[in-house]
Design a protein around this motif. Structure first.
Motif, PDB file in Angstrom:
ATOM      1  N   LEU A 255       0.919  -1.097  -0.015  1.00  0.00           N
ATOM      2  CA  LEU A 255       0.062   0.128  -0.178  1.00  0.00           C
ATOM      3  C   LEU A 255       0.961   1.266  -0.016  1.00  0.00           C
ATOM      4  CD1 LEU A 255      -2.821   0.879   0.106  1.00  0.00           C
ATOM      5  CD2 LEU A 255      -2.695   1.142   2.605  1.00  0.00           C
ATOM      6  N   GLY A 256       0.914   1.955  -1.102  1.00  0.00           N
ATOM      7  CA  GLY A 256       2.001   3.089  -1.196  1.00  0.00           C
ATOM      8  C   GLY A 256       1.619   3.960  -2.474  1.00  0.00           C
ATOM      9  N   ASP A 257       2.424   4.863  -2.405  1.00  0.00           N
ATOM     10  CA  ASP A 257       2.494   6.051  -3.554  1.00  0.00           C
ATOM     11  C   ASP A 257       3.094   5.454  -4.651  1.00  0.00           C
ATOM     12  OD1 ASP A 257       2.741   8.301  -5.368  1.00  0.00           O
ATOM     13  OD2 ASP A 257       1.979   9.719  -3.643  1.00  0.00           O
ATOM     14  N   LYS A 258       2.545   5.007  -5.757  1.00  0.00           N
ATOM     15  CA  LYS A 258       3.153   4.269  -6.606  1.00  0.00           C
ATOM     16  C   LYS A 258       4.384   5.278  -7.524  1.00  0.00           C
ATOM     17  CE  LYS A 258       2.660   2.168 -11.331  1.00  0.00           C
ATOM     18  NZ  LYS A 258       1.557   1.812 -12.401  1.00  0.00           N
ATOM     19  N   PRO A 259       4.290   6.394  -7.910  1.00  0.00           N
ATOM     20  CA  PRO A 259       5.268   7.219  -8.284  1.00  0.00           C
ATOM     21  C   PRO A 259       6.434   7.503  -7.486  1.00  0.00           C
ATOM     22  CG  PRO A 259       3.050   8.427  -8.772  1.00  0.00           C
ATOM     23  CD  PRO A 259       2.852   7.156  -7.875  1.00  0.00           C
ATOM     24  N   ARG A 260       6.113   7.538  -6.039  1.00  0.00           N
ATOM     25  CA  ARG A 260       7.277   7.530  -4.968  1.00  0.00           C
ATOM     26  C   ARG A 260       8.187   6.273  -4.853  1.00  0.00           C
ATOM     27  NH1 ARG A 260       8.828  12.765  -4.438  1.00  0.00           N
ATOM     28  NH2 ARG A 260       7.211  14.111  -3.939  1.00  0.00           N
ATOM     29  N   LEU A 261       7.351   5.259  -4.868  1.00  0.00           N
ATOM     30  CA  LEU A 261       7.955   3.995  -4.737  1.00  0.00           C
ATOM     31  C   LEU A 261       8.825   3.730  -6.239  1.00  0.00           C
ATOM     32  CD1 LEU A 261       5.215   1.896  -3.317  1.00  0.00           C
ATOM     33  CD2 LEU A 261       7.367   2.760  -2.230  1.00  0.00           C
ATOM     34  N   VAL A 262       8.398   4.224  -7.237  1.00  0.00           N
ATOM     35  CA  VAL A 262       9.230   3.830  -8.457  1.00  0.00           C
ATOM     36  C   VAL A 262      10.363   4.860  -8.439  1.00  0.00           C
ATOM     37  CG1 VAL A 262       9.216   4.308 -10.949  1.00  0.00           C
ATOM     38  CG2 VAL A 262       7.106   3.459 -10.038  1.00  0.00           C
ATOM     39  N   GLN A 263       9.949   6.025  -7.762  1.00  0.00           N
ATOM     40  CA  GLN A 263      11.187   7.170  -7.729  1.00  0.00           C
ATOM     41  C   GLN A 263      12.280   6.456  -6.940  1.00  0.00           C
ATOM     42  OE1 GLN A 263      10.037  10.596  -5.850  1.00  0.00           O
ATOM     43  NE2 GLN A 263      11.884  11.661  -6.146  1.00  0.00           N
ATOM     44  N   VAL A 264      11.602   5.780  -5.627  1.00  0.00           N
ATOM     45  CA  VAL A 264      12.729   5.152  -4.847  1.00  0.00           C
ATOM     46  C   VAL A 264      13.645   4.163  -5.517  1.00  0.00           C
ATOM     47  CG1 VAL A 264      13.163   3.221  -3.129  1.00  0.00           C
ATOM     48  CG2 VAL A 264      11.482   5.525  -2.596  1.00  0.00           C
ATOM     49  N   LEU A 265      13.135   3.020  -6.303  1.00  0.00           N
ATOM     50  CA  LEU A 265      13.619   1.994  -6.987  1.00  0.00           C
ATOM     51  C   LEU A 265      14.653   2.585  -8.224  1.00  0.00           C
ATOM     52  CD1 LEU A 265      14.492  -0.684  -6.999  1.00  0.00           C
ATOM     53  CD2 LEU A 265      12.596  -1.182  -8.593  1.00  0.00           C
ATOM     54  N   ALA A 266      14.233   3.719  -8.747  1.00  0.00           N
ATOM     55  CA  ALA A 266      14.849   4.295  -9.852  1.00  0.00           C
ATOM     56  C   ALA A 266      16.103   5.225  -9.255  1.00  0.00           C
ATOM     57  CB  ALA A 266      13.690   5.300 -10.585  1.00  0.00           C
TER      58      ALA A 266
END
Length: 514
Positions: A255-266
């Motif tokens: 359960l999270g903010d998808k753009p922010r989680l993508v930003q973390v891994l990117a």
């Protein structure tokens, strides 16, 4: 009667002296500072309970002994020199002293000494170890801040050099079409690089001040990995690096903010690519730790690695490993600090390990899995809006308002090149009158306008029956969340941060046109 009166007076004086002595002893016994009394021959006469606690000693070990015999290590210290100066000159003094305790622990003490009427001295001392540690941290933070500011200046100057050179070439005007396109591409590429640096700074500022609100929704592991790889793929291809992907459970949900989680891994992948040599391998994996109910996102590289002591501080703001003078990797070193803050906002943790220099690094993000929710494959994202101006219809009329003449002119020329009818104004009042007479379809307004700012201009356009239907787009350098809220409250329909991404703006205009 005279003898009785004298005896009573003597008893009264002695009682007063005893009371004063008891009060003095109570004060010395209860104060948090240590107190030590020395005679003129440096014999230790007395030490209060606080002093005994700080010194970690028993009174039998030093009462009646020479101070320098008990603490020989203090002879050549600042405190020892201060003691001898006070004893000689009969003037109070202060010093700081680092002392190794019997158990091997080192402490810092602040020592103050005062001369006594009998030729000795009294010393007051307190443990300032915590204060010294805080001062060391502040100095280290200040040093990292200075290094960061120097690095920021370097990173901002770098793209300015090719932008300036390309602008000079275009100003000369003796270029063929290929050279013009090349110069234009250079300016665009370097401007995007500078925009990325500024976005990183603003992101870190917003996150560390708690101004980021997460739009939480179920996010699948595959979606996070796929979109992060898509963002960094050009960098991997340019450096000819080999990316190995392993997804243990692609439908695991967090359960999270998808753009922010993508930003973390990117950010982690970008960091791995930056510090890994060409033709090397980088692994990214998404696995499920069922025992702890966590999704683990792991990035392992075969890069330069780091010293073990740096792994504990690599997520601190303004912390970086040693860099070469040429700073070939670039960047501001904010990515990992941003990763840590975003992961913690999601209730997760992030850790870094490295065997040492030249042996690569591993970063692991742990996020709590969703409970009681079926794992579903992520829905495919719809295609982005876009398109060109339909030649059979009247093109959109766009009003550009910006007091920066160059910014307004270049944006106007770009829009004209896309086939739109463009009017440019630099003054809010004239822009308001032109909007009333020409009724543009879209108005691109700067916020930081003199006299009447963009928000007030938007409110007046909205309130006027002749201009109320215009689509208002804020084009501004103010990109904080409160700036966005203020713009929408003023009546804006859309908000863009300078420099404007022309692909996004063109997609917006195409949607308005259809």
């Amino acid at each position: 009667a005279e003898r009785i009166r004298a005896a009573v007076d003597l008893a009264r004086v002695q009682g007063t002296l005893r009371a004063e002595r008891d009060r003095g002893r109570t004060i010395l016994d209860t104060i948090a500072e240590g107190c030590m009394l020395l005679d003129r021959d440096w014999t230790v006469l007395q030490m209060n309970p606080a002093g005994l606690r700080i010194a970690h000693m028993d009174p039998a070990g030093f009462i009646g002994r020479n101070h320098w015999d008990v603490w020989p290590e203090a002879i050549d210290s600042d405190a020892g020199r201060m003691y001898r100066r006070v004893m000689r000159d009969r003037v109070a003094g202060t010093a700081e002293y680092r002392q190794r305790m019997p158990d091997g622990v080192e402490i810092w003490c602040e020592v103050r000494a005062y001369p006594t009427p009998d030729g000795g001295l009294v010393s007051f001392f307190r443990d300032i170890t915590e204060r010294k540690a805080a001062e060391d941290k502040l100095r280290a933070a200040d040093r990292r801040k200075d290094e960061f500011l120097a690095m920021l200046a370097h990173e901002l100057r770098n793209p300015l050099a090719p932008i300036s050179a390309a602008a000079d070439l275009l100003r000369i005007g003796r270029l063929d079409e290929a050279r013009v396109r090349q110069s234009s591409a250079i300016i665009g590429r370097q401007a995007r690089h500078m925009t990325g640096l500024i976005d990183d700074l603003l992101d870190v500022s917003r996150v560390t001040r708690g101004l980021v609100t997460l739009a939480r929704a179920p996010v699948a592991a595959r979606a996070i990995v796929d979109e992060a790889i898509e963002q960094v793929r050009p960098m991997f291809e340019a450096r000819r690096q080999h990316l190995a992907v392993g997804i243990g459970d692609p439908d695991a949900l967090v359960l999270g903010d998808k753009p922010r989680l993508v930003q973390v891994l990117a950010n982690l992948l970008n960091n791995a690519s930056k510090y890994t040599q060409e033709d090397r391998r980088i692994d990214v994996a998404a696995t499920v730790d069922d025992a702890r109910g966590r999704l683990l996102l792991t990035v392992h590289d075969e890069g330069i690695g780091m010293e073990p002591e740096l792994t504990g501080h690599v997520f601190d703001l303004f912390t970086q490993g040693e860099r070469s003078v040429d700073r070939a990797q670039g960047g501001l070193g904010l990515g990992l600090a941003l990763v840590k803050n975003l992961v913690e906002l999601h209730g997760g943790t992030v850790a870094c390990t490295s065997p040492g220099l030249g042996q690569g690094s591993t970063f692991e993000v742990a996020l709590p899995l969703m409970e009681g929710v079926a794992r579903l494959a992520p829905a495919a994202d719809g295609a982005g809006a876009g398109g060109t101006v339909d030649g059979t219809r009247r093109p959109l009329r766009v009003l550009v308002v910006d007091d920066n003449v160059d910014a307004a002119a270049t944006l106007g020329m770009l829009l004209e090149a896309c086939g739109y009818l463009v009017d440019v104004e630099h003054d809010s009042h004239r822009a308001l009158e032109r909007a009333r007479h020409q009724r543009p379809d879209v108005a691109l307004l700067d916020i930081g306008l003199p006299d009447m700012d963009g928000n007030e201009l938007a409110r007046r356009l909205r309130a006027d029956a002749q201009t109320g239907a215009i689509v208002l787009v804020a084009v501004t350098g103010y990109g904080q969340e409160q700036d966005r809220r203020a713009a929408f409250e003023a009546g804006f329909d859309h908000h863009f941060v300078k420099p404007v991404d022309m692909d996004e703006l063109a997609a917006l205009l195409a949607r308005i046109e259809t």
